[in-house]
Design an enzyme around this catalytic site. Structure first.
Site, PDB file in Angstrom:
ATOM      1  N   SER A   1       0.826  -1.211   0.000  1.00  0.00           N
ATOM      2  CA  SER A   1       0.000   0.000   0.000  1.00  0.00           C
ATOM      3  C   SER A   1       0.852   1.249   0.000  1.00  0.00           C
ATOM      4  O   SER A   1       1.966   1.257   0.553  1.00  0.00           O
ATOM      5  CB  SER A   1      -0.863  -0.025   1.271  1.00  0.00           C
ATOM      6  OG  SER A   1      -1.510   1.210   1.454  1.00  0.00           O
TER       7      SER A   1
ATOM      8  N   TYR B   1      -1.824  -0.053  10.535  1.00  0.00           N
ATOM      9  CA  TYR B   1      -2.144  -0.688   9.244  1.00  0.00           C
ATOM     10  C   TYR B   1      -0.950  -0.586   8.293  1.00  0.00           C
ATOM     11  O   TYR B   1      -0.490  -1.576   7.716  1.00  0.00           O
ATOM     12  CB  TYR B   1      -3.389  -0.034   8.618  1.00  0.00           C
ATOM     13  CG  TYR B   1      -3.521  -0.371   7.153  1.00  0.00           C
ATOM     14  CD1 TYR B   1      -3.890  -1.645   6.750  1.00  0.00           C
ATOM     15  CD2 TYR B   1      -3.204   0.570   6.168  1.00  0.00           C
ATOM     16  CE1 TYR B   1      -3.950  -1.972   5.401  1.00  0.00           C
ATOM     17  CE2 TYR B   1      -3.263   0.248   4.830  1.00  0.00           C
ATOM     18  CZ  TYR B   1      -3.638  -1.021   4.450  1.00  0.00           C
ATOM     19  OH  TYR B   1      -3.680  -1.352   3.120  1.00  0.00           O
TER      20      TYR B   1
ATOM     21  N   LYS C   1       1.954  -3.464   6.604  1.00  0.00           N
ATOM     22  CA  LYS C   1       2.318  -3.640   5.186  1.00  0.00           C
ATOM     23  C   LYS C   1       3.835  -3.546   5.002  1.00  0.00           C
ATOM     24  O   LYS C   1       4.405  -4.255   4.164  1.00  0.00           O
ATOM     25  CB  LYS C   1       1.591  -2.610   4.321  1.00  0.00           C
ATOM     26  CG  LYS C   1       0.078  -2.830   4.263  1.00  0.00           C
ATOM     27  CD  LYS C   1      -0.254  -4.172   3.607  1.00  0.00           C
ATOM     28  CE  LYS C   1      -1.729  -4.488   3.579  1.00  0.00           C
ATOM     29  NZ  LYS C   1      -2.025  -5.813   2.996  1.00  0.00           N
TER      30      LYS C   1
HETATM   31  C1  WQD Z   1      -9.153  10.431   0.223  1.00  0.00           C
HETATM   32  C2  WQD Z   1      -9.224  11.937   0.466  1.00  0.00           C
HETATM   33  C3  WQD Z   1      -9.786  12.557   2.710  1.00  0.00           C
HETATM   34  C4  WQD Z   1     -13.947  11.189   2.672  1.00  0.00           C
HETATM   35  C5  WQD Z   1      -6.903   5.442   2.670  1.00  0.00           C
HETATM   36  C6  WQD Z   1      -5.881   4.716   3.475  1.00  0.00           C
HETATM   37  C7  WQD Z   1      -4.890   4.053   2.577  1.00  0.00           C
HETATM   38  C8  WQD Z   1      -5.593   3.152   1.578  1.00  0.00           C
HETATM   39  C9  WQD Z   1      -6.644   3.902   0.842  1.00  0.00           C
HETATM   40  C10 WQD Z   1      -6.028   0.839   2.211  1.00  0.00           C
HETATM   41  C11 WQD Z   1      -8.587  12.355   1.784  1.00  0.00           C
HETATM   42  C12 WQD Z   1     -10.830  13.032   1.744  1.00  0.00           C
HETATM   43  C13 WQD Z   1     -12.623  11.473   2.373  1.00  0.00           C
HETATM   44  C14 WQD Z   1     -14.875  12.274   2.768  1.00  0.00           C
HETATM   45  C15 WQD Z   1     -13.103  13.812   2.231  1.00  0.00           C
HETATM   46  N1  WQD Z   1      -6.236   2.087   2.273  1.00  0.00           N
HETATM   47  N2  WQD Z   1     -12.212  12.754   2.146  1.00  0.00           N
HETATM   48  N3  WQD Z   1     -14.409  13.529   2.531  1.00  0.00           N
HETATM   49  O1  WQD Z   1      -6.999   8.504   3.260  1.00  0.00           O
HETATM   50  O2  WQD Z   1      -6.029   8.713   0.932  1.00  0.00           O
HETATM   51  O3  WQD Z   1      -6.250   6.475   1.935  1.00  0.00           O
HETATM   52  O4  WQD Z   1      -7.522   4.543   1.764  1.00  0.00           O
HETATM   53  O5  WQD Z   1      -5.331   0.135   1.652  1.00  0.00           O
HETATM   54  O6  WQD Z   1      -4.022   3.341   3.359  1.00  0.00           O
HETATM   55  O7  WQD Z   1      -5.213   5.645   4.316  1.00  0.00           O
HETATM   56  O8  WQD Z   1      -8.281   7.635   1.216  1.00  0.00           O
HETATM   57  O9  WQD Z   1     -10.583   7.662   0.390  1.00  0.00           O
HETATM   58  O10 WQD Z   1     -10.175   7.864   2.887  1.00  0.00           O
HETATM   59  O11 WQD Z   1      -9.595   9.770   1.401  1.00  0.00           O
HETATM   60  O12 WQD Z   1     -12.734  14.977   2.047  1.00  0.00           O
HETATM   61  O13 WQD Z   1     -16.060  12.081   3.043  1.00  0.00           O
HETATM   62  O14 WQD Z   1     -10.595  12.295   0.569  1.00  0.00           O
HETATM   63  O15 WQD Z   1      -9.555  13.529   3.708  1.00  0.00           O
HETATM   64  O16 WQD Z   1      -7.937  13.565   1.573  1.00  0.00           O
HETATM   65  P1  WQD Z   1      -6.842   7.931   1.896  1.00  0.00           P
HETATM   66  P2  WQD Z   1      -9.741   8.152   1.509  1.00  0.00           P
END
Ligand code: WQD
Length: 323
Positions: A116, A140, A144
Protein backbone atom coordinates in the site's frame (compact mmCIF):
# COMPACT_ATOMS: atom_id res chain seq x y z
CA UNK A 1 -0.70 -24.78 -12.59
CA UNK A 2 -2.97 -23.23 -9.97
CA UNK A 3 -2.51 -19.96 -8.12
CA UNK A 4 -3.93 -19.42 -4.64
CA UNK A 5 -5.59 -16.03 -4.12
CA UNK A 6 -6.11 -15.23 -0.44
CA UNK A 7 -8.93 -12.76 0.07
CA UNK A 8 -10.16 -13.63 -3.41
CA UNK A 9 -13.83 -13.13 -2.47
CA UNK A 10 -13.23 -9.51 -1.44
CA UNK A 11 -13.56 -6.33 -3.48
CA UNK A 12 -10.02 -6.27 -4.90
CA UNK A 13 -9.50 -10.04 -4.69
CA UNK A 14 -12.52 -10.86 -6.86
CA UNK A 15 -11.21 -8.53 -9.56
CA UNK A 16 -7.83 -10.24 -9.41
CA UNK A 17 -9.47 -13.68 -9.69
CA UNK A 18 -11.40 -12.42 -12.72
CA UNK A 19 -8.23 -11.15 -14.46
CA UNK A 20 -6.28 -14.33 -13.76
CA UNK A 21 -9.11 -16.55 -14.99
CA UNK A 22 -9.44 -14.44 -18.16
CA UNK A 23 -5.75 -15.09 -18.73
CA UNK A 24 -6.24 -18.86 -18.42
CA UNK A 25 -4.72 -19.18 -14.93
CA UNK A 26 -6.40 -21.73 -12.66
CA UNK A 27 -7.28 -20.25 -9.29
CA UNK A 28 -8.26 -21.43 -5.83
CA UNK A 29 -9.49 -18.86 -3.31
CA UNK A 30 -8.93 -18.94 0.43
CA UNK A 31 -11.15 -16.45 2.23
CA UNK A 32 -12.79 -16.37 5.66
CA UNK A 33 -15.70 -14.36 4.17
CA UNK A 34 -15.42 -11.81 6.99
CA UNK A 35 -15.83 -9.09 4.36
CA UNK A 36 -15.79 -11.24 1.22
CA UNK A 37 -18.75 -12.74 -0.60
CA UNK A 38 -18.69 -16.14 -2.30
CA UNK A 39 -21.07 -14.97 -5.03
CA UNK A 40 -18.29 -12.75 -6.41
CA UNK A 41 -16.19 -15.66 -7.66
CA UNK A 42 -18.74 -17.89 -9.38
CA UNK A 43 -17.50 -21.45 -9.74
CA UNK A 44 -13.90 -20.83 -8.67
CA UNK A 45 -13.04 -23.24 -5.83
CA UNK A 46 -13.35 -21.55 -2.43
CA UNK A 47 -11.79 -22.68 0.83
CA UNK A 48 -13.58 -20.85 3.62
CA UNK A 49 -10.86 -20.46 6.21
CA UNK A 50 -8.67 -17.96 8.01
CA UNK A 51 -4.96 -17.72 7.27
CA UNK A 52 -4.48 -18.49 10.94
CA UNK A 53 -5.99 -21.93 10.31
CA UNK A 54 -2.69 -23.53 9.32
CA UNK A 55 -4.05 -27.03 8.54
CA UNK A 56 -6.56 -25.51 6.10
CA UNK A 57 -3.80 -23.51 4.38
CA UNK A 58 -1.53 -26.58 4.20
CA UNK A 59 -4.35 -28.66 2.72
CA UNK A 60 -5.19 -26.00 0.14
CA UNK A 61 -1.60 -25.71 -1.09
CA UNK A 62 -1.24 -29.50 -1.35
CA UNK A 63 -4.63 -30.44 -2.79
CA UNK A 64 -4.49 -27.82 -5.56
CA UNK A 65 -0.80 -28.26 -6.35
CA UNK A 66 -0.36 -24.50 -5.94
CA UNK A 67 2.40 -22.87 -8.03
CA UNK A 68 2.23 -19.41 -6.47
CA UNK A 69 0.26 -17.25 -4.06
CA UNK A 70 -1.40 -13.85 -4.50
CA UNK A 71 -1.87 -12.64 -0.93
CA UNK A 72 -4.64 -10.08 -0.61
CA UNK A 73 -6.48 -11.17 2.57
CA UNK A 74 -5.90 -8.47 5.20
CA UNK A 75 -7.56 -5.90 7.39
CA UNK A 76 -7.36 -2.41 5.87
CA UNK A 77 -9.05 0.20 8.04
CA UNK A 78 -6.55 2.78 9.19
CA UNK A 79 -8.64 4.11 12.10
CA UNK A 80 -9.47 0.64 13.38
CA UNK A 81 -5.76 -0.24 13.28
CA UNK A 82 -4.91 2.76 15.47
CA UNK A 83 -7.53 1.69 18.02
CA UNK A 84 -6.58 -2.01 17.99
CA UNK A 85 -3.02 -2.53 16.69
CA UNK A 86 -2.67 -6.04 18.16
CA UNK A 87 -5.61 -7.19 16.05
CA UNK A 88 -3.93 -5.79 12.93
CA UNK A 89 -0.60 -7.42 13.70
CA UNK A 90 -2.38 -10.72 14.37
CA UNK A 91 -4.50 -10.66 11.22
CA UNK A 92 -2.03 -9.11 8.80
CA UNK A 93 1.45 -10.01 10.07
CA UNK A 94 0.77 -13.32 11.78
CA UNK A 95 -1.61 -14.31 8.98
CA UNK A 96 1.09 -13.67 6.39
CA UNK A 97 3.69 -15.51 8.49
CA UNK A 98 1.46 -18.60 8.74
CA UNK A 99 0.87 -18.43 5.01
CA UNK A 100 4.58 -18.12 4.17
CA UNK A 101 5.49 -20.95 6.54
CA UNK A 102 2.91 -23.12 4.81
CA UNK A 103 4.38 -22.07 1.44
CA UNK A 104 7.81 -23.11 2.66
CA UNK A 105 6.54 -26.52 3.78
CA UNK A 106 4.88 -27.00 0.36
CA UNK A 107 7.91 -25.57 -1.51
CA UNK A 108 5.89 -22.72 -3.11
CA UNK A 109 8.24 -19.88 -4.04
CA UNK A 110 6.22 -17.29 -5.92
CA UNK A 111 4.48 -14.58 -3.93
CA UNK A 112 2.47 -11.50 -4.92
CA UNK A 113 1.63 -9.22 -2.00
CA UNK A 114 -0.97 -6.44 -1.59
CA UNK A 115 1.10 -3.61 -0.25
CA UNK A 116 0.00 0.00 0.00
CA UNK A 117 0.93 3.63 -0.45
CA UNK A 118 0.28 3.72 3.31
CA UNK A 119 3.85 2.37 3.64
CA UNK A 120 5.12 5.85 2.65
CA UNK A 121 3.10 7.77 5.26
CA UNK A 122 3.09 11.49 4.41
CA UNK A 123 5.68 11.79 1.63
CA UNK A 124 7.02 15.25 0.87
CA UNK A 125 7.95 14.64 -2.77
CA UNK A 126 5.67 15.66 -5.67
CA UNK A 127 5.84 12.13 -7.08
CA UNK A 128 6.42 9.21 -4.74
CA UNK A 129 9.09 6.91 -6.17
CA UNK A 130 9.82 3.47 -4.78
CA UNK A 131 13.00 4.89 -3.25
CA UNK A 132 11.00 7.26 -1.04
CA UNK A 133 11.59 6.53 2.63
CA UNK A 134 8.94 4.25 4.18
CA UNK A 135 7.45 5.99 7.17
CA UNK A 136 3.94 4.65 7.76
CA UNK A 137 1.68 6.66 10.03
CA UNK A 138 -0.62 3.88 11.24
CA UNK A 139 -0.41 0.30 12.50
CA UNK A 140 -2.14 -0.69 9.24
CA UNK A 141 0.71 0.85 7.23
CA UNK A 142 3.28 -0.73 9.56
CA UNK A 143 1.82 -4.19 8.92
CA UNK A 144 2.32 -3.64 5.19
CA UNK A 145 5.97 -2.62 5.72
CA UNK A 146 6.54 -5.70 7.87
CA UNK A 147 4.86 -7.79 5.16
CA UNK A 148 7.34 -6.47 2.61
CA UNK A 149 10.26 -7.19 4.96
CA UNK A 150 9.01 -10.73 5.41
CA UNK A 151 8.89 -11.18 1.65
CA UNK A 152 12.46 -9.83 1.29
CA UNK A 153 13.80 -12.11 4.03
CA UNK A 154 11.92 -15.11 2.59
CA UNK A 155 13.86 -14.64 -0.63
CA UNK A 156 17.25 -14.51 1.10
CA UNK A 157 16.55 -17.57 3.24
CA UNK A 158 14.20 -19.68 1.14
CA UNK A 159 14.42 -18.42 -2.45
CA UNK A 160 10.88 -16.99 -2.55
CA UNK A 161 10.49 -14.48 -5.41
CA UNK A 162 7.96 -11.77 -4.68
CA UNK A 163 6.19 -8.78 -6.17
CA UNK A 164 4.87 -6.36 -3.55
CA UNK A 165 2.33 -4.08 -5.26
CA UNK A 166 2.02 -0.72 -3.51
CA UNK A 167 -1.53 0.30 -4.35
CA UNK A 168 -2.50 3.96 -4.26
CA UNK A 169 -6.23 4.87 -3.96
CA UNK A 170 -8.29 2.05 -5.45
CA UNK A 171 -11.76 2.84 -6.85
CA UNK A 172 -14.37 1.69 -9.36
CA UNK A 173 -15.58 -1.74 -10.40
CA UNK A 174 -15.34 -4.03 -13.44
CA UNK A 175 -19.07 -4.82 -13.18
CA UNK A 176 -21.78 -3.40 -10.94
CA UNK A 177 -21.93 -6.68 -8.98
CA UNK A 178 -18.21 -6.44 -8.14
CA UNK A 179 -18.49 -2.93 -6.67
CA UNK A 180 -17.00 -2.13 -3.28
CA UNK A 181 -19.71 -2.86 -0.69
CA UNK A 182 -17.88 -1.01 2.07
CA UNK A 183 -18.08 2.70 2.76
CA UNK A 184 -14.52 3.44 3.80
CA UNK A 185 -13.15 5.76 1.12
CA UNK A 186 -13.95 9.09 -0.47
CA UNK A 187 -16.11 8.00 -3.43
CA UNK A 188 -18.47 5.65 -1.50
CA UNK A 189 -18.56 8.13 1.39
CA UNK A 190 -19.77 10.82 -1.00
CA UNK A 191 -22.36 8.42 -2.47
CA UNK A 192 -23.59 7.61 1.03
CA UNK A 193 -24.11 11.28 1.88
CA UNK A 194 -25.90 11.95 -1.40
CA UNK A 195 -28.14 8.91 -0.88
CA UNK A 196 -29.07 10.25 2.57
CA UNK A 197 -29.88 13.64 0.89
CA UNK A 198 -27.00 15.21 2.77
CA UNK A 199 -24.11 17.29 1.55
CA UNK A 200 -20.82 15.47 0.97
CA UNK A 201 -18.06 16.39 3.39
CA UNK A 202 -14.69 17.81 2.43
CA UNK A 203 -12.15 17.24 5.17
CA UNK A 204 -10.27 20.54 4.99
CA UNK A 205 -9.77 23.01 2.16
CA UNK A 206 -6.70 24.77 3.56
CA UNK A 207 -4.02 22.33 2.41
CA UNK A 208 -1.02 23.54 0.39
CA UNK A 209 -2.51 22.22 -2.88
CA UNK A 210 -3.93 24.11 -5.91
CA UNK A 211 -7.54 24.11 -4.66
CA UNK A 212 -6.74 23.59 -0.97
CA UNK A 213 -8.07 20.00 -0.81
CA UNK A 214 -6.01 16.80 -0.61
CA UNK A 215 -4.68 15.25 -3.80
CA UNK A 216 -4.61 11.48 -4.33
CA UNK A 217 -3.72 9.07 -7.11
CA UNK A 218 -6.96 7.19 -7.85
CA UNK A 219 -6.56 3.95 -9.79
CA UNK A 220 -9.28 1.69 -11.19
CA UNK A 221 -9.61 -1.70 -9.51
CA UNK A 222 -9.57 -3.38 -12.96
CA UNK A 223 -6.14 -1.83 -13.54
CA UNK A 224 -5.04 -3.05 -10.11
CA UNK A 225 -6.20 -6.54 -11.11
CA UNK A 226 -4.22 -6.36 -14.36
CA UNK A 227 -1.11 -5.40 -12.37
CA UNK A 228 -1.53 -8.66 -10.40
CA UNK A 229 -1.90 -10.61 -13.61
CA UNK A 230 1.31 -9.02 -14.89
CA UNK A 231 3.06 -9.86 -11.61
CA UNK A 232 1.97 -13.51 -11.89
CA UNK A 233 3.26 -13.68 -15.47
CA UNK A 234 6.53 -12.08 -14.35
CA UNK A 235 7.07 -14.61 -11.56
CA UNK A 236 6.09 -17.55 -13.79
CA UNK A 237 8.89 -16.40 -16.11
CA UNK A 238 11.30 -16.45 -13.13
CA UNK A 239 11.42 -12.64 -12.99
CA UNK A 240 13.20 -10.90 -10.14
CA UNK A 241 11.56 -9.58 -6.98
CA UNK A 242 10.05 -6.09 -7.24
CA UNK A 243 8.12 -3.59 -5.13
CA UNK A 244 6.44 -1.22 -7.59
CA UNK A 245 3.87 1.51 -7.05
CA UNK A 246 0.50 0.92 -8.68
CA UNK A 247 -1.18 4.20 -9.57
CA UNK A 248 -1.87 6.42 -12.54
CA UNK A 249 0.88 8.93 -11.81
CA UNK A 250 -1.78 11.67 -11.80
CA UNK A 251 -3.44 13.39 -8.90
CA UNK A 252 -7.04 14.40 -8.37
CA UNK A 253 -8.16 16.66 -5.53
CA UNK A 254 -11.18 16.00 -3.34
CA UNK A 255 -13.02 18.82 -5.14
CA UNK A 256 -12.14 17.35 -8.54
CA UNK A 257 -13.50 13.96 -7.45
CA UNK A 258 -16.67 15.67 -6.18
CA UNK A 259 -17.11 17.49 -9.49
CA UNK A 260 -16.79 14.15 -11.29
CA UNK A 261 -19.43 12.63 -9.00
CA UNK A 262 -21.73 15.54 -9.86
CA UNK A 263 -21.16 15.01 -13.56
CA UNK A 264 -21.78 11.25 -13.39
CA UNK A 265 -24.78 11.27 -11.03
CA UNK A 266 -26.42 14.53 -12.04
CA UNK A 267 -26.86 15.26 -8.33
CA UNK A 268 -25.99 18.46 -6.48
CA UNK A 269 -22.59 17.86 -4.87
CA UNK A 270 -22.18 21.19 -3.07
CA UNK A 271 -20.07 20.13 -0.09
CA UNK A 272 -19.83 21.01 3.57
CA UNK A 273 -16.22 21.87 4.28
CA UNK A 274 -15.36 20.51 7.71
CA UNK A 275 -12.03 20.53 9.61
CA UNK A 276 -9.09 18.44 8.42
CA UNK A 277 -9.11 14.74 9.27
CA UNK A 278 -6.06 14.01 11.44
CA UNK A 279 -3.22 12.28 9.60
CA UNK A 280 -4.24 13.06 6.00
CA UNK A 281 -1.18 13.98 3.92
CA UNK A 282 -1.80 16.86 1.46
CA UNK A 283 -0.67 14.93 -1.60
CA UNK A 284 0.23 11.34 -2.50
CA UNK A 285 0.77 10.68 -6.20
CA UNK A 286 2.75 7.71 -7.50
CA UNK A 287 5.71 7.66 -9.78
CA UNK A 288 4.72 4.79 -12.07
CA UNK A 289 7.88 4.43 -14.16
CA UNK A 290 8.99 1.22 -12.42
CA UNK A 291 5.85 -0.82 -13.11
CA UNK A 292 5.62 0.51 -16.67
CA UNK A 293 9.26 -0.34 -17.39
CA UNK A 294 9.22 -3.79 -15.76
CA UNK A 295 5.74 -5.06 -16.64
CA UNK A 296 4.74 -2.82 -19.54
CA UNK A 297 1.74 -1.97 -17.35
CA UNK A 298 -0.01 1.38 -17.41
CA UNK A 299 -3.45 2.24 -16.08
CA UNK A 300 -6.15 2.14 -18.75
CA UNK A 301 -9.07 3.72 -16.92
CA UNK A 302 -9.57 7.35 -15.91
CA UNK A 303 -11.38 9.03 -13.05
CA UNK A 304 -14.60 9.27 -15.03
CA UNK A 305 -14.67 5.48 -15.50
CA UNK A 306 -13.88 4.94 -11.83
CA UNK A 307 -16.71 7.16 -10.61
CA UNK A 308 -19.17 5.90 -13.23
CA UNK A 309 -18.53 2.21 -12.48
CA UNK A 310 -18.54 2.82 -8.72
CA UNK A 311 -21.91 4.60 -9.07
CA UNK A 312 -23.35 1.71 -11.12
CA UNK A 313 -22.26 -0.66 -8.33
CA UNK A 314 -23.75 1.63 -5.68
CA UNK A 315 -27.11 1.73 -7.50
CA UNK A 316 -27.29 -2.08 -7.47
CA UNK A 317 -27.17 -2.01 -3.69
CA UNK A 318 -29.05 1.29 -3.21
CA UNK A 319 -31.64 1.38 -6.01
CA UNK A 320 -33.30 4.55 -4.73
CA UNK A 321 -30.09 6.56 -4.55
CA UNK A 322 -30.49 8.26 -7.93
CA UNK A 323 -33.97 9.55 -7.32
C1 WQD B 1 -9.15 10.43 0.22
C2 WQD B 1 -9.22 11.94 0.47
C3 WQD B 1 -9.79 12.56 2.71
C4 WQD B 1 -13.95 11.19 2.67
C5 WQD B 1 -6.90 5.44 2.67
C6 WQD B 1 -5.88 4.72 3.47
C7 WQD B 1 -4.89 4.05 2.58
C8 WQD B 1 -5.59 3.15 1.58
C9 WQD B 1 -6.64 3.90 0.84
C10 WQD B 1 -6.03 0.84 2.21
C11 WQD B 1 -8.59 12.35 1.78
C12 WQD B 1 -10.83 13.03 1.74
C13 WQD B 1 -12.62 11.47 2.37
C14 WQD B 1 -14.87 12.27 2.77
C15 WQD B 1 -13.10 13.81 2.23
N1 WQD B 1 -6.24 2.09 2.27
N2 WQD B 1 -12.21 12.75 2.15
N3 WQD B 1 -14.41 13.53 2.53
O1 WQD B 1 -7.00 8.50 3.26
O2 WQD B 1 -6.03 8.71 0.93
O3 WQD B 1 -6.25 6.47 1.94
O4 WQD B 1 -7.52 4.54 1.76
O5 WQD B 1 -5.33 0.14 1.65
O6 WQD B 1 -4.02 3.34 3.36
O7 WQD B 1 -5.21 5.64 4.32
O8 WQD B 1 -8.28 7.63 1.22
O9 WQD B 1 -10.58 7.66 0.39
O10 WQD B 1 -10.17 7.86 2.89
O11 WQD B 1 -9.60 9.77 1.40
O12 WQD B 1 -12.73 14.98 2.05
O13 WQD B 1 -16.06 12.08 3.04
O14 WQD B 1 -10.60 12.29 0.57
O15 WQD B 1 -9.55 13.53 3.71
O16 WQD B 1 -7.94 13.57 1.57
P1 WQD B 1 -6.84 7.93 1.90
P2 WQD B 1 -9.74 8.15 1.51
Amino acid sequence: MTWLVTGGAGYIGAHVVRSLRADGVDVVVLDDLSTGDASRIGDVPLVRASLLDRPAVDRTLAEHDVAGVVHIAAKKQVGESVADPYYYYRQNVLGQLELMEAMRAADVRRFVFSSSAATYGAPETALVTEKTHLEPESPYGQTKVVGEWLAVDAEAAHGVRSVCLRYFNVAGAATAELGDPEVLNLIPMVFERLTARERPKVFGDDYPTPDGTCVRDYVHVSDIAEAHRAAVTHLMADGESLRPNVGRGEGASVLEVLAMVGEVTGLDVTPDVVPRRPGDPPRTVASVDAIRDRFGWTAQHDLHEMVQSAWAGWLVRHPHAAG
